[in-house]
Each structure stands twice: as structure tokens, then as C-alpha cells.
Design an enzyme around this catalytic site. Structure first.
Site, PDB file in Angstrom:
ATOM      1  N   GLU A  56       0.792  -1.220   0.000  1.00 12.45           N
ATOM      2  CA  GLU A  56       0.000   0.000   0.000  1.00 12.45           C
ATOM      3  C   GLU A  56       0.827   1.276   0.000  1.00 12.45           C
ATOM      4  O   GLU A  56       0.384   2.294  -0.529  1.00 12.45           O
ATOM      5  CB  GLU A  56      -0.943   0.007   1.214  1.00 12.45           C
ATOM      6  CG  GLU A  56      -2.071  -0.999   1.132  1.00 12.45           C
ATOM      7  CD  GLU A  56      -3.055  -0.668   0.034  1.00 12.45           C
ATOM      8  OE1 GLU A  56      -3.391   0.515  -0.142  1.00 12.45           O
ATOM      9  OE2 GLU A  56      -3.481  -1.600  -0.678  1.00 12.45           O
ATOM     10  N   SER A  74     -51.307 -27.716   4.658  1.00 11.15           N
ATOM     11  CA  SER A  74     -51.872 -28.614   5.676  1.00 11.15           C
ATOM     12  C   SER A  74     -51.115 -28.569   7.000  1.00 11.15           C
ATOM     13  O   SER A  74     -51.593 -29.118   8.007  1.00 11.15           O
ATOM     14  CB  SER A  74     -51.899 -30.043   5.159  1.00 11.15           C
ATOM     15  OG  SER A  74     -52.794 -30.142   4.062  1.00 11.15           O
TER      16      SER A  74
END
Length: 741
Positions: A187, A453
Site C-alpha cells: 500500500e 396442511s
């Protein structure tokens, strides 16, 4: 004193001294041309000599004038500034011929200098303005780290981190030396030599952006990135960039390089919601940042470039490729040896087992929702102790995903949800979909679907509470209600049947008769009393589960059947502690009281146990454990359910598609029962058997074994078609209500 006019001739005025007349009058010889400079010098010399002779005969005054003429002649002869100066054709001397060229260059320098001055003034003004928009420098301070919420399972292990997910800060000296070096290498190679702004890096970034024609590099230093993360937004504007530079310089003057680097690694975002190396190490590798290997450190350093796109939870290959670039940069910067790079490349970092988002993502999100409801805004670090069992969470997630991967395409099913809880409502596992990474929508909590159901137990309980028993007989025969003619799936009728048989084989006509006998509104009251929270429509079709509910609430409403009739509230948080260990919240398990009388509990459990023994869920596999439950399939096979329970646990499974499109005959008795069995076997492993409240030993002959189920069955092979539309009565009803067919 002046000469007069004579013979009509014009006379020039002369001084009284005769000797000056010729000296003051201009002749043609006194008007030089461009090519007459040598002749002018000769004439000047002769005139000087003549003047000298004249001067000798004129006394002192003449000598003075002659001297003056000599000076004038000398200036003319040497190219001085007199009017009689010959103009050279070249560019030398002080003649006008050289001025235009030197003037343009001089003006360029002049205006360039002026523009630089004004540009500097403008830039200074802009910087001063942007600085004025920031808090006073003397009041600036490093903001508090965002709060971390650590979610722990019932066994004490960390299963997720949420909130802002800022992991605990780790001192730089406690980290492996190659971890911070990895960030510097990839970086900001000149981190230890610049003053917060790297001119060389900025120039390189500008060159790359210009030559590529797009914004590819930003040239930001680690200090600038830290300033942005601590104080600014993520917007890309000139204003924000200037403020970033100002704050970077302030950071460099206030903190040492190592302090800045320590702040950076503990605040930067690593994807998947993890801020800081500790949170990221736990998130991806299941360990502390203090224990990271070189390859793992390189992977973390590589993520900050594009954390969302490279997060190894969904792009492991991309994260490993980026880590290889980081390792190369570290070797190039002499942070590691070529041998270390080679070893790390040979053993790339991988995710810790069970650390992917699919295993805990949905449950963790639900924990955060419940946490905010319990304690309000989160403004400091918290540890949340939950009821979740990490091992069962993994089993449930794997069971759902494996089943859908194997049979989902065959049956046209793309999604599902699983909920497992104990009989007190403590959720042990919650899976809201096949893949949390692909979709964070929680189908276990948020989605509402028709239970089919699986809703019938509330109808039968309402009937039992009004004096009926499992042995009560009702007619299984065609029925018509205001033009609506519900029928069984098989289009066959058994005539007089006991209620336990009707529930076990999911006979639609009997359920509708019971609902109309007790009243749809009473059925809804029963469902709400047991734990259903969704709005239910009081119509005849309520008996067939046409009102939508969530998986979580339906499973919670079945819990009273398993615990002897006590109403529960599904919950996942047991305790919440602050960073010092102080308990700031504890679930006190408030009882909702008895919602079902013990005799009715016993009767319902006798009936629903038959569903697993000889009915629609007879393929459920839970050896040695008495269990009850009910399958459910909605219209056009859009939803497939099974909710079952023992004296220890209650579990529910739903399968379907997010767009509610029909599946390929995926009924509740098939795939949902398979998933339920796998989860419940794992949950009951090693536990002593517990009987269902009020039930005894099943006696063969209570129901005719092998009877044809009215609930659609799903087997490994497609079922033969009888030429009729493969739909339950729910489908027929909605077709009538909404004019379908």
C-alpha cells in the site's frame, strides 16, 4: 541677431556667430539610411575635422562647440541612441531589431510568474477554506473505535461478529512482524520516509491514470487512508481530498509512524463486515491476528484494495491471487526472503472450516435485530451469549444446501429455510436460505408463506377443545360451501373416519368440516394463542392453510405440543455483557402460561404421532424417539413444509421459490422430511429418550398401515399421473376464488 530675408529666398534663423550656421543646419547627409553606416562614420570624421579647423579660428567659444560636436559625432559613429544613429540590419546591440523575440519570451516568463503567484494564493485560500470546515485542529482526536458485537454460541465459541465489526485493537508489537510489513509493501512502500503525502506516489498515480484514460490509482498513503477512515466520508471529491491531505499532515505531526500504522491495521475494512485485523482474522481464519501465518497476513493486506470484491468468503481465488502479489511486493522490499515467499505461495491461506457466511449469517443477523430491540442503540463493545449451537447450525445449513444441490433442480426448488429450537423456545439453529452470500434475505424470519396442511393442527385442537376426541367420527365426503367444493388430493373419499385418521392422512374435507363446525374465527384465536403472530383471514379456507406465516412463528406455535401446553416466545439471546463482563441484559424466559390443557396436549400428540408412524411423514427417520408433526403443501406445490417435534426439540423445514413459482411436485412429505430427519438426528445424538407429553406406546392396528396418503408424496422417482391437475385442495380453492381455470 537673426539673419534677414534677401532676394526672395527663405533664410533659416542662425545665431549671431557666423561659424555656427553650417553646424546647426541639417543636410541630406545627416539622414542616414540602413546601408550608410560606414559612410556616416567617414562623413562624421570629416565634419569633425572641419569643425576643428573652424574652431581654431573662432576663439574659445568655437573650441567649446567643436568639442560638443565631437561628442555627438562619436555617439552617432558608435551606434548610440542619437537621432542620426544608423540602424543595423542584424540583431545586435541595443537596436530595435532584437526586441520582439526577447519580448515574447520575457512576457511568457512574466505571466507564468504572475499565474503561479495567483495560483498559489488561490490554492492557499482553498486549503484555508477546507481547513475551516474541519473541527479546530486543537480539538481533533482519534474517534472511538466502532462498537464490536461478539456473538457466542451456547458452547462459548465465537460464531459471528456484528455491528460495525471493529475487532479488538491489537498493539503493533503483538502482531507478527510480517503482518504490518505486508501493508507497507503493497500500500505505501515509502511510508517511513514521507510526511503524509507521497509526491512520487502521487505523480505515478497521475501518470497511470492519464495514460490509461481512467481512474485506476489514487496515490493515497497509509496516512491518508487512515485520515479518511477516521474522520471523513468515502465520497470522491476535491474538497474531501484536500481535507484528507490536511488531516494526514496533522496525523504525521501528532503521531509516530508506528502509531499511525497501528491505528491503520486496527481500523481498516477487510470485507464481510470486518474492521481491523483482529475481526478479520477471526472472521476468515478463526484465530487471533497474533497467530496469523505469512500467507494469511498477505491475504489480509491484499483485501484492503477492494474488500467487498476480494472477500475470501465468496472470492477465495481472487483473494489468493491478490495475496501472491503482496508476497512478491514484500520480497521486493526485502521484508521477506525468496525462500519465505516460495513457502507461502506453496501454502496459500484458506478459510477456517465453518467460517464461511452460510453457516451463521442468517442467525447472526437475527441476533442483531433482537439485540437492538432488547437494549436499544449499541454504543460500546458487547458480548452476546446466545442459545445457538454452532454444530447444529452447521448441520442445518449443510443439510439444506446439500439437499438443494442434489435434488433442487429435479424438483424445481431453489430456496429453503430451517429452524430448530428447544421446547422452551431457545433457537438452536436458524438457516434463512441456501446461500447467505448470494442472498441475505432471511426466509426463516422475514418471509411469509402459505403453510398448507401444516396449519391443520390448530383446526383439530380447536375441535378437541369443544368436546371432540381423536376417535370422533366425521364424514370424508364431498362438501360444498357457498359454491366452493373442497376435495381431497386423491379425489377419493373414505366415508366415516376418525379424526386421528383424518389428520394423519391430511383429509381436506374433514378439516374444512371441522373449521366450519367450530368457526374460522375460533381457529384463528387458537393459532394466535399458541404463537402465530401473522394476520389470518377468517374464512373457510383457513383450514387448508391459505393465510401466510413465517417458519419461525409456525415452529414456535408447535412448541406447546412438545412441552405439555406451555406457550413460548422464540428467543436467541440468553445474556448480554459489556467489555468488563458486567451483565447488562438477561433473558428471563417469561412464560406465556398454559395455552393448552394437558388432556388436549395428550390427544393432539397421539394424533400427530400417527403422521410419522403411518401418515404423510412416515419416511421421517429418528430412531428410538417418539415424535409428532405435520406436513404441508400449498397450491401448485409452491410451498413444501414439515414441522415435527419430540419432547426435546421442535424443527421446521420450508422449501420453495422466492417468486412463489410452482415447484415440480415438491411436497412436504419428501425433501422437507429428509432435511428434518438429518437435523433432528444430530440434535438428539447422545441424549436420553423423552416421551411426548401424554402419549403411550403406539399399538399397531390403531390405523390401517399402508393406507394411501392424501398428502402428495415425493419419492426418488416421479409419481405416475392420473391425468388430473397435480394440486391440493388449496390450489382448487384459490382457482375458484380468483378465477383461475
Amino acid at each position: 541677431m537673426f539673419g534677414g530675408r534677401g532676394n526672395g529666398e527663405r533664410r533659416e534663423p542662425v545665431l549671431s556667430t557666423p561659424g555656427f550656421r553650417s553646424e546647426l543646419r541639417l543636410t541630406s547627409e545627416d539622414r542616414p539610411t540602413l546601408d550608410s553606416a560606414p559612410m556616416a562614420r567617414e562623413r562624421g570624421a570629416s565634419r569633425t575635422g572641419a569643425a576643428a579647423k573652424a574652431g581654431k579660428g573662432s576663439g574659445n567659444g568655437g573650441s567649446g562647440r567643436a568639442a560638443g560636436n565631437r561628442q555627438g559625432s562619436s555617439r552617432a559613429a558608435t551606434g548610440g541612441g542619437g537621432r542620426g544613429t544608423a540602424r543595423p540590419s542584424g540583431g545586435g546591440g541595443g537596436g530595435r531589431g532584437g526586441r520582439p523575440r526577447r519580448g515574447r519570451f520575457g512576457r511568457l516568463i512574466y505571466w507564468g510568474f504572475v499565474l503561479c503567484i495567483w495560483g498559489g494564493i488561490g490554492l492557499a485560500g482553498l486549503i484555508a477554506y477546507e481547513a475551516s470546515q474541519l473541527p479546530p485542529i486543537q480539538n481533533l482526536a482519534i474517534p472511538e473505535r466502532p462498537p464490536t458485537v461478539t456473538i457466542k454460541g451456547v458452547d462459548g465459541t465465537t460464531i459471528a461478529t456484528r455491528g460495525e465489526m471493529g475487532g479488538a485493537s491489537v498493539p503493533l508489537r503483538a502482531l507478527p512482524p510480517y503482518l504490518p510489513q505486508a501493508f507497507v509493501a503493497i500500500e505505501d512502500r515509502r511510508f517511513y520516509s514521507h510526511f503524509g503525502l507521497d509526491p512520487l506516489g502521487l505523480a505515478r498515480a497521475m501518470f497511470v491514470n492519464i495514460t490509461t484514460g481512467r481512474l485506476r490509482e489514487g496515490g493515497s498513503t497509509l496516512t491518508q487512508q487512515l485520515a479518511k477512515n477516521l474522520f471523513l466520508t468515502q465520497e470522491r471529491t476535491i474538497s474531501r481530498k484536500i481535507q484528507e491531505l490536511i488531516l494526514s499532515i496533522w496525523l504525521e505531526t501528532k503521531y509516530s509512524k508506528n502509531q499511525i500504522l497501528e491505528l491503520y491495521v486496527n481500523r481498516v475494512y477487510f470485507g464481510a463486515g470486518a474492521y481491523g485485523v483482529e475481526a478479520a482474522a477471526q472472521r476468515y481464519f478463526g484465530k487471533s491476528a497474533r497467530q496469523l501465518t505469512l500467507s494469511e497476513s498477505a491475504m489480509l493486506a491484499g483485501l484492503v484494495k477492494s474488500p467487498s470484491a476480494l472477500a475470501p468468503t465468496h472470492n477465495l481465488d481472487g483473494a489468493q491471487a491478490r495475496a501472491a502479489i503482496v508476497l512478491g511486493a514484500m520480497e521486493d522490499a526485502d521484508f521477506i526472503s525468496p525462500e519465505m515467499e516460495k513457502t507461502a505461495l506453496a501454502h496459500p491461506a484458506t478459510l477456517a472450516k465453518g467460517r464461511g457466511p452460510d453457516s451463521t449469517g442468517y442467525a447472526a443477523d437475527w441476533v442483531m435485530d433482537r439485540l437492538k430491540a432488547a437494549i436499544g442503540p449499541i454504543d460500546h463493545d458487547l458480548v452476546v451469549e446466545t442459545t445457538l449451537d454452532p454444530s447444529l447450525e452447521t448441520v442445518a445449513s449443510d443439510a439444506l444446501k446439500t439437499t438443494l444441490d442434489k435434488d433442487g433442480k429435479k424438483y424445481g426448488v431453489e430456496q429453503g429455510a430451517v429452524v430448530l429450537m428447544d421446547t422452551n423456545g431457545g433457537v438452536k439453529a436458524l438457516v434463512g436460505g441456501k446461500s447467505y452470500e448470494e442472498s441475505q434475505f432471511n426466509r426463516a424470519v422475514t418471509a411469509k408463506r402459505q403453510p398448507g396442511s401444516a396449519f391443520k393442527p390448530f383446526v383439530y385442537l380447536t375441535a378437541l377443545e369443544r368436546g371432540l376426541t381423536p376417535e370422533t367420527v366425521r364424514e370424508d365426503a364431498p362438501i360444498q360451501i357457498k359454491g366452493w367444493k373442497p376435495e381431497n388430493y386423491s379425489h377419493k373419499y373414505r366415508g366415516p373416519v376418525e379424526l386421528k385418521t383424518a389428520l394423519a392422512f391430511s383429509l381436506n374435507t374433514v378439516a374444512v368440516r371441522l373449521a366450519m363446525e367450530v368457526g374460522p374465527a375460533e381457529v384463528i384465536k387458537t393459532a394466535h394463542r399458541l404463537g402465530i403472530t401473522s394476520k389470518l383471514e377468517p374464512n373457510a379456507s383457513i383450514a387448508l392453510g391459505t393465510s401466510e406465516v413465517s417458519v419461525l412463528e409456525l415452529v414456535g406455535a408447535y412448541a406447546p405440543f412438545a412441552n405439555g401446553g406451555v406457550g413460548i416466545t422464540p428467543h436467541v439471546i440468553e445474556r448480554v455483557r459489556d467489555a468488563s463482563g458486567k451483565v447488562i441484559y438477561s433473558y428471563d424466559q417469561p412464560s406465556r402460561g398454559m395455552v393448552m390443557a394437558p388432556p388436549h396436549v395428550a390427544m393432539m400428540n397421539r394424533m400427530m404421532r400417527e403422521t410419522l408412524l403411518v401418515g404423510t411423514a412416515r419416511h421421517a427417520d429418528l430412531p428410538g424417539w417418539p415424535a409428532g408433526g405435520k406436513t404441508g403443501t400449498s397450491q401448485d406445490y409452491r410451498d413444501a413444509w414439515f414441522v415435527g417435534y419430540t419432547g426435546r426439540f421442535v424443527a421446521g423445514v420450508w422449501l420453495g421459490n422466492d417468486d412463489s413459482s410452482p415447484t415440480k411436485r415438491a411436497g412436504g412429505s419428501g425433501l422437507p422430511v429428509t432435511i428434518w430427519s438429518e437435523v433432528m438426528r444430530a440434535a438428539h445424538k447422545g441424549l436420553p429418550v423423552v416421551q411426548l407429553p401424554g402419549t403411550g406406546t403406539y399399538q399397531p392396528g390403531d390405523l390401517p398401515p399402508g393406507d394411501v396418503s392424501d398428502e402428495p408424496m415425493v419419492t426418488s422417482e416421479p409419481q405416475p399421473s392420473d391425468g388430473h391437475k397435480p394440486a391440493t385442495i388449496d390450489n382448487w380453492l384459490l382457482d375458484k376464488l380468483f378465477g383461475r381455470g
